[in-house]
Design a protein around this motif. Structure first.
Motif: not given
Lengths: 304, 342, 251
Positions: A44, A48, A115, A117, A119, A213-215, A218
Motif C-alpha cells: 500500500m 501511495f 479515505r 481513493p 487515481f 484504485s489506490v486506497q 488495498m
C-alpha cells in the motif's frame, strides 16, 4: 479462443503481481522465520508513494523509482523498531504485532491522504496496445508488468543461485547461527534483507496504481491472496511462490471469465450467474484445499 | 497447581476477581440506569457476545495451541443462518427446501449446527498442517466464505441483510434491551461453565497436552488429529452461537461479520484479556469494546479531533507493546499467578 | 525358535544416498533386556524412530508380538503394548509430574472424549499415576511443575510415563543421556528392578550401564547389525572389537 488467450494473459499478469508480493513474504519467512502481515502495508505504501510522486512530477517513471527507496526505507525502519524483537517469538506474537502495524499504517495513510481513493493514469508511452499474439490487441502497460515480473524472477534466481546468501536460502538454513557463518553482522544483514523484501512489495504496489484504485486497506486483499499462493507453493520456497502465483492468477482470472458462461450451458441463466459468481470467487481457495489434501506442505516444500 | 488451590478452598485473589466481575456484569443494567446511561445496556450486550466468541477462540488458541486466524468465519456463518432463516420467514419462501423461521430455538440451533459443520470441514483440511501454514490457511478459508457471502446477491451481497426484528424465544420480548442483555449474560455464563468443565476434563487435558508437546501425546497413544478437530468444531459452534446472538442484537447481518479484521479483533480480545485463561477474554472484550467506544470521545474532548476517527492509529502500537511486554494479559494482572491454566 | 516379541527383518531406510538402516535384522526375546549399541551415526536413532512409527521404512518388516506393525501409525502402537522414552526429554512442561503420568494412564484407559468430569479429581487416573511416580523414585515431586524439575528428574518422569502405558516392550532411547554418575546409578537400579517384568530394548552409550543391565546386545555399525550375543560373547567378538571398540586387527 482469442478471448481465452487474452484471459490467459490477464491471468499471467495477476500472477506476476502476486509473485512480487509473495516472493518478499516467503523470502522473509524462509530466512528469518517471520510471518509478516504488514507486508501488505508495504504494498500500500508503495502505491501511495508512487501515486503522489507521479502526480507531483507528472512522470510515472519518477513516481515508480521514488516508491522503491521509500518502501525499502519503511521496511527497514519497521525491521529496526519492531520485527527484530519478533524473530525469537512464536508465530502468534508475530501475527499480532504485525497486525498492530497494519492498524497503524492504515490509519496513518488515512490521516495523510484521506479515505477516498487516489487515481493514477498510465503514462502516454505505455498507453497503447500491442499485438503480441496476432489478433489480440493487448495493453502495453500489462505487457510491461509481465516483463517486470519475469525480470524480477530472473534477478531472484540469480541471487539465490549465485550468492552466499542465496546458498544459505537454498540450504534451508533458517537459523540465525547459520547466517552467522557469513561472517557479517546479522542484525544489519537482516535489516537489509527486510528492505530488499519490502522493495518487491513496493514495486508491486506502485505498478498496481494505474490498474486499481489506490486506497487504504488495498494491501490486505493482496496479502491474503499471497498467503494462498504461499500455501500452495510451499512456505519459504521462491520457486513455489512463482508457480503458486501463476496458478492462482490464472485460475482466478479464468474462473471469473468462464465459469458463469460454462454454468449457463447447464443451468437457467439467473441461477448460473449467482452460482457462477460465488464459485468463481471461491475457485482459488478450492484449489488451495485440493493442494492441501494432496500435499499438505505445498507443491515445493522448503527444507527445515 | 489446580489440585493445590482446590484443596485450600480459601478465597484466593482469582476467585475474588471472578466474583467481582460476575456481580458487576449481573448488575450492569442497574448501574447503567443509575448513571443515566441506558445505552450502555445495549453496548454491553455486544461486549458479552464478543466475549463469547473470544472464549470460544481461547479454547483452541489458549488451550489447544491452534492459532486460528479465521474465527470470524464461524461467527459470521452463525449470524447469516439466523438472518437467512428470518429472511425466508418474512418472504414466505424456502431455502434448500426448508421454510424460514423466526423461532429462536430452531434458528439458533441451526446456526450452531451449521457453524460446527463448517468448522468441521475447514478444521479437517487446516489441521493437516500446523504452524504458519495453519494460520494462513484458516485466514484464507475465512476469506473464501467472506467472498461467498459478498457474491450471494439474493441475501444482499455486499450490503448485507436486514432482519424485521429479533427472534422469538418462547414469547419473551427480546426487543427489550434489558431482557436481551440478560439473555446474553446467561448464554455467556453457561458457555463459560461448559468450557471450564471442558478444559479440565479428560478431553481438555488431551488438547492441553497437544499444545505443550504434540509428539509426546502421539507417542502416548493419543490420535491427536481427532481431538484437535473436535476442539476446533466445538469452538466453531460456540462462535456460531455468538454470531446468532449478534445478528439478533443488531437485527442485521453483512459480510463484515466474516471480515478478516473481525478475526483479528477476536484474537486481540483474547490476547489483551489473557490467553489460556477463559475468563481473560471476557475482560478483554470489555476493555477492547470500551476503548473502541470511548477512545474517540476521549480524543475529541482533549482537542485531538484529528485522532477521533483514527483511534486505531494509537491502538496498533498499543497492541504491539502488549505483545512484546505484557503477555500475561489483563486478567493475569488482576488475578495474579493463578490466572493461567497449565 | 526363541520366543520373539519384536522381530525386525531386512529393514531398510535411506536418506538420499545414505543408507541409515541397511538390511537390518534384529530379534528381541520376550522377557530380556536387549541393548543396542554402536558408534555415533550407526543409525540407532533412525531405527528407534522406525520402531516407534515416526519414520516409515523403505523396505522390510517389523513384527510385534506376531503382528506386522511396519506401517502402523505412531498413536496405535502404545495400545498394542509398545511404548518408548525419548532421547531428548519429551514431557509436558506446563503440567506437574503427576499430571504427566496421569496423562499416560488416561491414554490406556480407553478414549478421552469425556467432557465433563474433572480429570484431576479422578482417582482412577491419579492413584495409579502416583504409584508409577513412586516406582521411579519421584513420588515426592508429584505436585511440582515439570518446568521446575531438574534434568535427571525429568528423565525419571519420562520413564514413569512409559511404564504407565504398561508396555510389553519398552523402547528406551538413551535413558541416561545427560545424567551425572549418581543419577545414572539410580536409574540403573530402577531399570534392574523392572528386569524380568518388562521386556526392554535399550539404546545406551554408557557401557557400564549396558553391561550391568543387558542380557544380550546387538552391535550396530553403518545401519547394519554386525553382531548379536551375550555381553561376554560381544566383548570377545573380533568384528565388534575392530569396528566398534576401535582396536585395529588383533590377529
Amino acid at each position: 479462443m482469442l478471448l481465452f488467450l487474452e484471459q490467459l494473459l490477464n491471468g499471467l499478469q495477476l500472477g506476476v503481481f502476486l509473485f512480487l508480493v509473495a516472493a518478499g513474504l516467503t523470502l522473509i519467512f524462509g530466512i528469518m522465520g517471520l510471518i509478516n502481515l504488514a507486508h501488505g502495508s508495504l504494498y500500500m505504501i508503495g502505491a501511495f508513494a508512487a501515486a503522489t510522486v507521479t502526480n507531483w512530477t507528472g512522470s510515472f517513471l519518477v513516481g515508480l523509482l521514488a516508491a522503491l527507496p521509500i518502501t525499502a526505507a519503511v521496511g527497514m525502519a519497521i525491521e529496526f523498531v519492531v520485527m527484530r524483537r519478533l524473530y525469537d517469538r512464536d508465530h502468534l506474537d508475530q501475527v499480532l504485532a504485525t497486525f498492530g502495524l497494519i492498524l497503524f499504517f492504515n490509519e496513518l495513510i488515512a490521516m495523510i491522504w484521506g479515505r477516498p481513493p487516489l487515481f493514477m493514469t498510465v503514462p502516454d508511452i505505455l498507453n497503447g496496445t500491442v499485438e503480441i499474439i496476432p489478433g489480440i490487441p493487448y495493453p502495453i502497460y500489462r505487457v510491461v508488468i509481465i516483463g517486470v515480473g519475469v525480470l524480477v524472477a530472473l534477478v531472484l534466481y540469480g541471487v539465490i543461485a549465485r550468492t552466499r546468501v542465496g546458498m544459505l536460502i537454498r540450504a534451508g538454513s533458517t537459523h540465525r547461527e547459520m547466517v552467522g557463518a557469513l561472517g557479517v553482522n546479522i542484525r544489519v544483514l537482516y535489516t537489509l534483507l527486510f528492505g530488499f523484501g519490502a522493495i518487491f512489495a513496493g514495486l508491486a504496489g506502485a505498478m498496481a496504481g494505474p490498474l486499481m484504485s489506490v486506497q487504504v486497506g488495498m494491501g490486505e486483499g493482496i496479502l491474503i491472496l499471497a498467503f494462498v499462493v504461499i500455501v500452495i507453493g510451499g512456505i519459504g520456497s521462491v520457486r513455489g511462490a512463482l508457480v503458486g502465483a501463476l496458478l492462482v492468477g490464472v485460475v482466478d482470472t479464468m474462473g471469473r471469465a468462464f465459469l458463469p458462461t460454462l454454468l449457463k450451458t447447464m443451468l437457467p441463466p439467473a441461477e448460473a450467474d449467482g452460482i457462477g459468481a460465488g464459485l468463481s470467487s471461491m475457485a482459488i481457495y478450492l484449489l488451495m484445499a485440493v493442494v492441501l489434501v494432496w500435499k499438505p506442505r505445498g507443491l515445493f516444500p522448503a527444507h527445515g | 497447581m489446580a489440585d493445590h488451590s482446590h484443596r485450600m478452598g480459601a478465597i484466593t485473589r482469582k476467585t475474588a476477581v471472578l466474583a467481582f466481575g460476575f456481580v458487576l456484569l449481573a448488575a450492569l443494567p442497574g448501574i447503567a440506569h443509575l448513571m443515566d446511561e441506558p445505552f450502555l445496556v445495549s453496548t454491553f450486550s455486544r461486549v458479552l457476545i464478543y466475549a463469547m466468541a473470544a472464549v470460544s477462540l481461547d479454547l483452541i488458541l489458549g488451550y489447544g495451541g491452534m492459532v486460528s486466524f479465521g474465527h470470524a468465519a464461524f461467527f459470521g456463518v452463525g449470524a447469516y443462518v439466523v438472518g437467512i432463516l428470518a429472511h425466508h420467514a418474512a418472504e414466505g419462501t424456502t431455502v434448500l427446501g426448508l421454510a424460514g423461521t423466526n423461532l429462536a430455538v430452531v434458528s439458533w440451533a441451526a446456526a450452531v449446527l451449521v457453524s460446527a459443520g463448517v468448522a468441521a470441514v475447514i478444521g479437517a483440511l487446516s489441521l493437516r498442517t500446523d504452524g504458519v501454514h495453519f494460520i494462513m490457511i484458516t485466514l484464507a478459508f475465512a476469506q473464501m466464505l467472506f467472498f461467498l457471502f459478498v457474491s450471494l446477491e439474493p441475501y444482499g451481497g455486499d450490503d448485507g441483510l436486514m432482519m424485521m426484528g429479533r427472534n422469538d424465544l418462547f414469547g419473551i420480548d427480546l426487543s427489550d434491551d434489558m431482557t436481551f442483555y440478560y439473555l446474553c449474560f446467561i448464554a455467556l455464563m453457561a458457555f463459560l461453565l461448559l468450557t471450564r468443565r471442558l478444559v479440565d476434563s479428560r478431553f481438555g487435558m488431551v488438547i492441553r497436552g497437544c499444545k505443550q508437546n504434540e509428539r509426546r501425546m502421539r507417542a502416548l497413544g493419543f490420535p491427536v488429529y481427532r481431538y484437535k478437530l473436535t476442539a476446533f468444531v466445538i469452538a466453531g459452534a460456540g462462535a456460531g452461537l455468538a454470531g446468532a446472538l449478534s445478528a439478533n442484537h443488531t437485527e442485521f447481518v453483512s459480510p463484515d461479520f466474516l471480515h478478516w479484521t473481525m478475526s483479528g479483533d477476536i484474537m486481540i480480545i483474547v490476547i489483551l484479556g489473557g490467553i489460556g485463561t477463559l475468563y481473560g477474554p471476557v475482560v478483554g472484550a470489555v476493555v477492547f469494546l470500551m476503548l473502541e467506544e470511548f477512545l474517540p470521545l476521549a480524543f475529541d474532548s482533549v482537542g485531538l479531533e484529528g485522532l477521533k476517527e483514527h483511534w486505531r492509529f494509537l491502538f496498533g502500537p498499543i497492541l504491539i507493546l502488549v505483545v512484546l511486554f505484557a503477555r500475561r494479559g489483563l486478567f493475569g494482572l488482576l488475578a495474579g499467578r493463578e490466572a493461567r491454566d497449565g | 525358535m526363541a520366543d520373539l516379541i519384536l522381530d525386525v527383518r531386512h529393514l531398510h531406510k535411506a536418506f538420499g544416498a545414505l543408507a541409515a538402516t541397511d538390511d537390518l535384522n534384529l530379534g528381541v526375546e520376550r522377557g530380556e533386556v536387549h541393548a543396542l549399541i554402536g558408534p555415533n551415526g550407526a543409525g540407532k536413532t533412525t531405527l528407534i524412530a522406525q520402531l516407534a512409527g515416526e519414520l516409515t521404512p523403505d523396505d522390510g518388516t517389523v513384527t510385534f508380538d506376531g503382528r506386522d506393525i511396519t506401517a502402523l501409525p505412531v498413536h496405535q502402537r502404545p495400545h498394542l503394548g509398545l511404548a518408548r522414552s525419548f532421547q531428548i526429554t519429551s514431557v509436558l512442561m506446563d503440567f506437574t509430574s503427576l499430571d504427566n503420568v496421569a496423562m499416560a494412564v488416561q491414554a490406556r484407559a480407553g478414549h478421552s472424549f469425556r467432557f465433563w468430569r474433572r480429570a484431576r479429581a479422578e482417582r482412577a487416573l491419579r492413584v495409579p499415576a502416583m504409584d508409577y511416580l513412586d516406582r521411579v523414585g519421584l513420588g515426592a515431586r508429584a505436585h511440582v511443575r515439570v518446568s521446575a524439575l531438574a534434568h535427571g528428574e525429568r528423565r525419571q518422569l519420562e520413564l514413569a510415563m512409559a511404564l504407565a502405558l504398561e508396555p510389553r516392550l519398552l523402547l528406551l532411547d538413551e535413558p541416561m543421556a545427560g545424567m551425572g554418575p549418581e543419577e545414572t546409578q539410580r536409574m540403573v537400579q530402577v531399570l534392574k528392578a523392572l528386569k524380568g517384568e518388562i521386556t526392554m530394548l535399550l539404546v545406551e552409550h554408557d557401557m557400564d550401564a549396558v553391561f550391568a543391565l543387558a542380557d544380550r546386545l546387538t552391535v550396530l555399525v553403518y545401519g547394519k547389525a554386525i553382531a548379536t550375543g551375550t555381553p561376554d560373547a560381544i566383548r570377545a567378538n573380533p568384528d565388534v572389537r575392530r569396528a566398534y571398540l576401535g582396536e585395529e586387527g588383533g590377529a
